[in-house]
Motif scaffolding. Structure first.
Motif, short mmCIF file in Angstrom:
data_model
loop_
_atom_site.label_atom_id
_atom_site.label_comp_id
_atom_site.label_asym_id
_atom_site.label_seq_id
_atom_site.Cartn_x
_atom_site.Cartn_y
_atom_site.Cartn_z
N PHE A 1 0.82 -1.21 0.00
CA PHE A 1 0.00 0.00 0.00
C PHE A 1 0.86 1.26 0.00
CE2 PHE A 1 -2.80 3.26 1.70
CZ PHE A 1 -3.98 3.01 1.02
N GLY B 1 -11.71 -10.58 1.29
CA GLY B 1 -10.41 -10.30 1.89
C GLY B 1 -10.18 -11.19 3.09
N GLU C 1 -0.27 -6.58 5.06
CA GLU C 1 -1.50 -6.19 4.37
C GLU C 1 -2.23 -5.13 5.19
OE1 GLU C 1 -3.55 -9.90 3.69
OE2 GLU C 1 -2.27 -10.37 1.98
N TRP D 1 -9.88 0.51 5.74
CA TRP D 1 -9.81 1.58 4.75
C TRP D 1 -10.92 2.62 4.90
CZ3 TRP D 1 -14.33 1.11 2.21
CH2 TRP D 1 -14.85 -0.17 2.00
N GLN E 1 -3.63 3.51 -4.46
CA GLN E 1 -3.62 2.21 -3.76
C GLN E 1 -4.98 1.92 -3.14
OE1 GLN E 1 -1.37 -0.24 -3.76
NE2 GLN E 1 -0.22 1.01 -5.21
N LEU E 2 -5.63 2.96 -2.58
CA LEU E 2 -6.96 2.78 -2.00
C LEU E 2 -7.95 2.35 -3.07
CD1 LEU E 2 -8.78 2.95 0.49
CD2 LEU E 2 -9.16 5.37 -0.08
N LEU F 1 -7.41 -1.27 -3.73
CA LEU F 1 -7.90 -2.04 -2.59
C LEU F 1 -9.42 -2.15 -2.60
CD1 LEU F 1 -7.27 -3.46 0.14
CD2 LEU F 1 -7.40 -1.19 1.20
N SER G 1 -10.72 -4.40 -5.43
CA SER G 1 -10.54 -5.84 -5.16
C SER G 1 -11.51 -6.32 -4.08
CB SER G 1 -9.09 -6.15 -4.78
OG SER G 1 -8.76 -5.56 -3.55
N GLU G 2 -11.76 -5.52 -3.04
CA GLU G 2 -12.70 -5.90 -2.00
C GLU G 2 -14.12 -6.01 -2.56
OE1 GLU G 2 -12.14 -6.82 1.08
OE2 GLU G 2 -10.01 -6.32 1.14
#
Length: 154
Positions: free
Chosen positions: A22, A81, A88, A92, A139-140, A143, A146-147
């Protein structure tokens, strides 16, 4: 947080923060400023770090142990996740300006050490250094995508 114990960052914790994907887009000085906000919090096994509906104050990097992350939307829960491991990130919601409450639960499967970063402090760093802010928001975005993809897949 009565079962938790907080302390300053040790060299090994700084290493975890520096190696976390991250934060990989940050230069050494930017990582140092992020580390300046951090504290280490230790939790025993079978402890909740946060639950659905709790205030979303901190963003976390797992320094040691294993955390189960369960995302909840409405009445639907998923294990998106599912297991979080060393290096990791989770929590968030603390980085999303419009999110005041947790939308997930983070639970320690083993004794855990987390690097806790205050969301408001990170937001201030991002506002003051737009290059840092862009790198973290990028990066957020990865993330969150993907979540949510994992959540939609069930």
């Amino acid at each position: 947080m009565s079962a938790a114990l907080a302390s300053a960052l040790a060299p090994a914790d700084l290493e975890v923060l520096g190696q976390a994907r991250f934060f990989s887009g940050l230069d050494r000085g930017q990582r140092a400023r992020v580390a300046g906000l951090a504290r280490v919090v230790r939790y025993p096994a079978d402890t909740r770090i946060y639950s659905l509906g709790d205030p979303a104050d901190d963003f976390y990097v797992l320094a040691d142990g294993m955390v189960r992350f369960t995302l909840g939307v409405g009445r639907r829960d998923t294990s998106a996740g599912e297991i979080i491991r060393r290096g990791e990130v989770f929590g968030w919601a603390a980085l999303v300006e419009t999110t005041q409450r947790r939308i997930a639960t983070a639970y320690c499967l083993t004794p855990c050490a987390v690097i806790a970063l205050p969301g408001a402090g990170l937001a201030a760093l991002m506002e003051g250094d737009h290059t840092l802010g862009y790198a973290l928001m990028k990066q957020l975005s990865i993330l969150l995508t993907s979540e949510l993809t994992a959540f939609a897949a069930g």
